[in-house]
Structure formats: C-alpha cells, structure tokens
Design a protein around this motif. Structure first.
Motif, PDB file in Angstrom:
ATOM      1  N   CYS A  94       0.848  -1.192   0.000  1.00 54.52           N
ATOM      2  CA  CYS A  94       0.000   0.000   0.000  1.00 54.52           C
ATOM      3  C   CYS A  94       0.887   1.246   0.000  1.00 54.52           C
ATOM      4  CB  CYS A  94      -0.897  -0.010   1.240  1.00 54.52           C
ATOM      5  SG  CYS A  94      -1.929   1.461   1.406  1.00 54.52           S
ATOM      6  N   PRO A  95       0.590   2.240  -0.848  1.00 50.19           N
ATOM      7  CA  PRO A  95       1.423   3.439  -0.893  1.00 50.19           C
ATOM      8  C   PRO A  95       1.280   4.324   0.355  1.00 50.19           C
ATOM      9  CG  PRO A  95      -0.458   3.704  -2.326  1.00 50.19           C
ATOM     10  CD  PRO A  95      -0.483   2.282  -1.836  1.00 50.19           C
ATOM     11  N   HIS A  96       0.267   4.088   1.158  1.00 50.66           N
ATOM     12  CA  HIS A  96       0.039   4.918   2.343  1.00 50.66           C
ATOM     13  C   HIS A  96       1.044   4.609   3.446  1.00 50.66           C
ATOM     14  CE1 HIS A  96      -2.489   5.632   6.153  1.00 50.66           C
ATOM     15  NE2 HIS A  96      -2.024   6.811   5.785  1.00 50.66           N
ATOM     16  N   LYS A  97       1.044   3.384   3.940  1.00 50.65           N
ATOM     17  CA  LYS A  97       1.953   3.000   5.025  1.00 50.65           C
ATOM     18  C   LYS A  97       2.635   1.660   4.777  1.00 50.65           C
ATOM     19  CE  LYS A  97       1.033   6.360   8.020  1.00 50.65           C
ATOM     20  NZ  LYS A  97       1.963   7.203   8.706  1.00 50.65           N
ATOM     21  N   GLY A  98       2.586   1.186   3.529  1.00 51.29           N
ATOM     22  CA  GLY A  98       3.284  -0.048   3.189  1.00 51.29           C
ATOM     23  C   GLY A  98       2.575  -1.323   3.604  1.00 51.29           C
ATOM     24  N   GLY A  99       1.294  -1.243   3.884  1.00 52.16           N
ATOM     25  CA  GLY A  99       0.542  -2.419   4.311  1.00 52.16           C
ATOM     26  C   GLY A  99       0.532  -3.517   3.260  1.00 52.16           C
ATOM     27  N   PRO A 100       0.501  -4.784   3.699  1.00 56.28           N
ATOM     28  CA  PRO A 100       0.467  -5.915   2.769  1.00 56.28           C
ATOM     29  C   PRO A 100      -0.949  -6.110   2.211  1.00 56.28           C
ATOM     30  CG  PRO A 100       0.436  -6.705   5.025  1.00 56.28           C
ATOM     31  CD  PRO A 100       0.546  -5.214   5.098  1.00 56.28           C
ATOM     32  N   SER A 155     -12.406  -4.892  -5.438  1.00 54.04           N
ATOM     33  CA  SER A 155     -11.562  -3.997  -4.647  1.00 54.04           C
ATOM     34  C   SER A 155     -10.936  -4.772  -3.498  1.00 54.04           C
ATOM     35  CB  SER A 155     -12.398  -2.849  -4.065  1.00 54.04           C
ATOM     36  OG  SER A 155     -12.974  -2.072  -5.081  1.00 54.04           O
ATOM     37  N   VAL A 156      -9.888  -4.166  -2.915  1.00 60.65           N
ATOM     38  CA  VAL A 156      -9.277  -4.718  -1.710  1.00 60.65           C
ATOM     39  C   VAL A 156      -9.069  -3.571  -0.731  1.00 60.65           C
ATOM     40  CG1 VAL A 156      -6.885  -4.475  -2.562  1.00 60.65           C
ATOM     41  CG2 VAL A 156      -7.419  -6.156  -0.787  1.00 60.65           C
ATOM     42  N   THR A 157      -9.300  -3.860   0.542  1.00 57.44           N
ATOM     43  CA  THR A 157      -9.082  -2.883   1.606  1.00 57.44           C
ATOM     44  C   THR A 157      -7.791  -3.224   2.334  1.00 57.44           C
ATOM     45  OG1 THR A 157     -11.440  -2.537   1.894  1.00 57.44           O
ATOM     46  CG2 THR A 157     -10.037  -1.901   3.728  1.00 57.44           C
ATOM     47  N   CYS A 158      -6.898  -2.256   2.432  1.00 57.82           N
ATOM     48  CA  CYS A 158      -5.623  -2.452   3.117  1.00 57.82           C
ATOM     49  C   CYS A 158      -5.880  -2.806   4.586  1.00 57.82           C
ATOM     50  CB  CYS A 158      -4.773  -1.186   3.016  1.00 57.82           C
ATOM     51  SG  CYS A 158      -3.183  -1.334   3.856  1.00 57.82           S
ATOM     52  N   PRO A 159      -5.166  -3.796   5.123  1.00 57.98           N
ATOM     53  CA  PRO A 159      -5.402  -4.211   6.503  1.00 57.98           C
ATOM     54  C   PRO A 159      -4.894  -3.219   7.550  1.00 57.98           C
ATOM     55  CG  PRO A 159      -3.569  -5.435   5.590  1.00 57.98           C
ATOM     56  CD  PRO A 159      -4.161  -4.630   4.459  1.00 57.98           C
ATOM     57  N   LEU A 160      -4.049  -2.265   7.169  1.00 50.24           N
ATOM     58  CA  LEU A 160      -3.506  -1.339   8.164  1.00 50.24           C
ATOM     59  C   LEU A 160      -4.399  -0.137   8.435  1.00 50.24           C
ATOM     60  CD1 LEU A 160       0.333  -1.244   7.408  1.00 50.24           C
ATOM     61  CD2 LEU A 160      -0.943  -2.664   9.016  1.00 50.24           C
TER      62      LEU A 160
END
Length: 111
Positions: free
Chosen positions: A45-51, A61-66
């Motif tokens: 993820c470009p926001h905080k690097g979440g997997p 769609s996918v929702t980042c887990p972080l």
C-alpha cells in the motif's frame, strides 16, 4: 512476447482471497474475487506499506489491513477520499491455471 509465466492453479487462491508471488523487484499480490476474476497488483500500500494480500477483498476492490485504504483491483487506483495507486499487472486464466505476463516483470525490474 515471451511465454506467459504460470503462477499455479486458480483453486490455490481462496475465493475473496490472495496469494503473493515473489519477484526480483518485490511481491505481487494475486487476488481471486467471488466471481472468480483474477487480478494482480503490487503488494505494498502506498500509504503505510501495508500488505494488500492480507486485506479484505470485496467486489473488485481490496481494503488495506492497516488503515482501510481501498484500491480498485482493475486499475490500482485508491477509492473514495484516498489518493494514490498501486501498480497492476496483466494476468490471465486458462484451463484453471493463472499466468502473468513476463515482459511486465522485466520492465519493472529495469525501472
């Protein structure tokens, strides 16, 4: 173009789930939707690097887990008020097997 690279059987990815593929440039997340569509995007993820492969798949769609950023699996674009995108990769399914385009992986490695 070179032969497409086989990633494995579609059934190895759970419905509304993902698996990671290691490449020389990092991990690619391969997703399977409830409709058996398959998409490949970068796993970070470009926001905080979440997997992203550990996120929740809903629709296409996918929702980042972080931090709950949502990405369109087709375009890689962040949805809603979030800004940014992740790289997408050409992928196809034939006879129950998933393939990714090797030229794209080589192009990414050269960047």
């Amino acid at each position: 173009m070179n032969e497409w690279i086989e990633l494995g059987n579609l059934t190895a990815i759970p419905v509304r789930g993902a698996r990671c593929v290691n490449t020389p440039t990092g991990k690619i997340a391969v997703f399977r939707t409830a409709e058996n569509q398959v998409f490949a995007i970068e796993n970070r993820c470009p926001h905080k690097g979440g997997p992203l492969s550990e996120g929740i798949v809903h629709g296409s769609s996918v929702t980042c887990p972080l931090h709950n950023w949502v990405f369109d699996l087709q375009t890689g674009e962040a949805q809603g008020a979030d800004e940014g995108s992740v790289r997408t990769y050409p992928i196809r399914v034939e006879n129950g097997l998933i393939y990714i385009a090797p030229d794209i992986l080589l192009q990414v490695a050269a960047e």
